[in-house]
Design a protein around this motif. Structure first.
Motif, PDB file in Angstrom:
ATOM      1  N   VAL A 135       0.842  -1.201   0.000  1.00 35.43           N
ATOM      2  CA  VAL A 135       0.000   0.000   0.000  1.00 35.43           C
ATOM      3  C   VAL A 135       0.875   1.248   0.000  1.00 35.43           C
ATOM      4  CG1 VAL A 135      -1.734   1.305   1.290  1.00 35.43           C
ATOM      5  CG2 VAL A 135      -1.914  -1.188   1.136  1.00 35.43           C
ATOM      6  N   LEU A 136       1.884   1.259   0.847  1.00 38.84           N
ATOM      7  CA  LEU A 136       2.775   2.419   0.909  1.00 38.84           C
ATOM      8  C   LEU A 136       3.560   2.580  -0.393  1.00 38.84           C
ATOM      9  CD1 LEU A 136       4.051   2.044   4.570  1.00 38.84           C
ATOM     10  CD2 LEU A 136       2.429   3.740   3.689  1.00 38.84           C
ATOM     11  N   ARG A 137       4.000   1.469  -0.977  1.00 34.84           N
ATOM     12  CA  ARG A 137       4.730   1.517  -2.245  1.00 34.84           C
ATOM     13  C   ARG A 137       3.832   2.055  -3.355  1.00 34.84           C
ATOM     14  NH1 ARG A 137       6.432  -3.450  -2.237  1.00 34.84           N
ATOM     15  NH2 ARG A 137       8.277  -2.906  -1.058  1.00 34.84           N
ATOM     16  N   ASP A 138       2.586   1.565  -3.430  1.00 37.45           N
ATOM     17  CA  ASP A 138       1.646   2.050  -4.442  1.00 37.45           C
ATOM     18  C   ASP A 138       1.359   3.538  -4.264  1.00 37.45           C
ATOM     19  OD1 ASP A 138       1.540  -0.483  -5.519  1.00 37.45           O
ATOM     20  OD2 ASP A 138      -0.450  -0.954  -4.721  1.00 37.45           O
ATOM     21  N   LEU A 139       1.241   3.974  -3.017  1.00 36.29           N
ATOM     22  CA  LEU A 139       1.017   5.397  -2.734  1.00 36.29           C
ATOM     23  C   LEU A 139       2.202   6.224  -3.217  1.00 36.29           C
ATOM     24  CD1 LEU A 139      -0.566   7.735  -1.466  1.00 36.29           C
ATOM     25  CD2 LEU A 139       0.495   7.121   0.733  1.00 36.29           C
ATOM     26  N   ARG A 140       3.422   5.764  -2.927  1.00 35.63           N
ATOM     27  CA  ARG A 140       4.627   6.482  -3.372  1.00 35.63           C
ATOM     28  C   ARG A 140       4.666   6.571  -4.890  1.00 35.63           C
ATOM     29  NH1 ARG A 140       8.892   4.481  -5.511  1.00 35.63           N
ATOM     30  NH2 ARG A 140       8.652   2.412  -4.599  1.00 35.63           N
ATOM     31  N   ILE A 141       4.399   5.459  -5.558  1.00 37.62           N
ATOM     32  CA  ILE A 141       4.431   5.442  -7.023  1.00 37.62           C
ATOM     33  C   ILE A 141       3.377   6.385  -7.600  1.00 37.62           C
ATOM     34  CG2 ILE A 141       3.989   3.982  -9.046  1.00 37.62           C
ATOM     35  CD1 ILE A 141       5.364   1.690  -7.391  1.00 37.62           C
ATOM     36  N   LYS A 142       2.194   6.365  -7.020  1.00 31.79           N
ATOM     37  CA  LYS A 142       1.116   7.248  -7.475  1.00 31.79           C
ATOM     38  C   LYS A 142       1.516   8.707  -7.326  1.00 31.79           C
ATOM     39  CE  LYS A 142      -3.202   8.087  -8.597  1.00 31.79           C
ATOM     40  NZ  LYS A 142      -3.493   8.131 -10.027  1.00 31.79           N
ATOM     41  N   LEU A 143       2.113   9.046  -6.199  1.00 33.04           N
ATOM     42  CA  LEU A 143       2.542  10.430  -5.970  1.00 33.04           C
ATOM     43  C   LEU A 143       3.708  10.823  -6.870  1.00 33.04           C
ATOM     44  CD1 LEU A 143       2.228  10.543  -2.083  1.00 33.04           C
ATOM     45  CD2 LEU A 143       0.719  11.638  -3.755  1.00 33.04           C
ATOM     46  N   GLU A 144       4.623   9.880  -7.136  1.00 34.18           N
ATOM     47  CA  GLU A 144       5.745  10.174  -8.038  1.00 34.18           C
ATOM     48  C   GLU A 144       5.265  10.435  -9.456  1.00 34.18           C
ATOM     49  OE1 GLU A 144       9.577   7.818  -6.186  1.00 34.18           O
ATOM     50  OE2 GLU A 144       8.296   6.753  -7.595  1.00 34.18           O
ATOM     51  N   ASN A 145       4.247   9.704  -9.885  1.00 36.46           N
ATOM     52  CA  ASN A 145       3.748   9.851 -11.253  1.00 36.46           C
ATOM     53  C   ASN A 145       2.932  11.118 -11.454  1.00 36.46           C
ATOM     54  OD1 ASN A 145       5.007   7.506 -12.077  1.00 36.46           O
ATOM     55  ND2 ASN A 145       3.238   6.233 -11.616  1.00 36.46           N
ATOM     56  N   ASN A 146       2.498  11.720 -10.366  1.00 37.90           N
ATOM     57  CA  ASN A 146       1.751  12.975 -10.484  1.00 37.90           C
ATOM     58  C   ASN A 146       2.702  14.135 -10.351  1.00 37.90           C
ATOM     59  OD1 ASN A 146      -0.669  11.709 -10.920  1.00 37.90           O
ATOM     60  ND2 ASN A 146      -1.233  11.690  -8.773  1.00 37.90           N
TER      61      ASN A 146
END
Length: 146
Positions: A135-146
């Motif tokens: 969950v934390l990894r997916d959140l980081r990736i989502k924020l990096e892509n934005n």
């Protein structure tokens, strides 16, 4: 439904921000004298990648401005933890490498923070941490892509 999502989102980000602040405070207290979290992070990254990086690459990796990275690199160079040299292919760029003293300082920092992080993970339980990581990894990736 929208109110429930909003409340959940605010709670999630509030918990992450508070945990980040508390962890940074604890880590700052156990790092070797004079070492900041940003210094440790750069040294740890250079050990992990095992190769030189440009200041721009490091700034991008850590999501900071080039000026902020230049400041961190200047402190690390002054301490003897990194070497900065011109890029032989492009004189406008510089290359950053960890020095033997930097590797030793990073290893010392790891030995000093390991008991703290091991204790926290142990108290939370390895299975709960394992479940939280995606969950934390997916959140980081989502924020990096934005």
């Amino acid at each position: 439904m929208a109110d429930e999502i909003h409340t959940l989102a605010v709670s999630l980000f509030s918990e992450i921000l508070t945990a980040d602040q508390l962890l940074r405070n604890r880590l700052s207290r156990v790092l070797p004298k004079g070492m900041e979290i940003s210094h440790f992070s750069v040294l740890n990254h250079l050990v992990f990648v095992g190769d030189e990086r440009t200041p721009a690459q490091l700034a991008s990796t850590f999501h900071v401005t080039r000026g902020a990275m230049t400041n961190t690199l200047a402190k690390l160079e002054w301490a003897g933890y990194i070497h900065i040299r011109p890029d032989w292919d492009d004189a406008r760029r510089k290359m950053v490498a960890i020095s033997p003293a930097g590797r030793q300082a990073r290893d010392q920092a790891i030995s000093m923070i390991s008991p703290l992080i091991d204790q926290v993970v142990g108290e939370l339980g390895t299975e709960r941490v394992r479940l939280a990581l995606p969950v934390l990894r997916d959140l980081r990736i989502k924020l990096e892509n934005n």
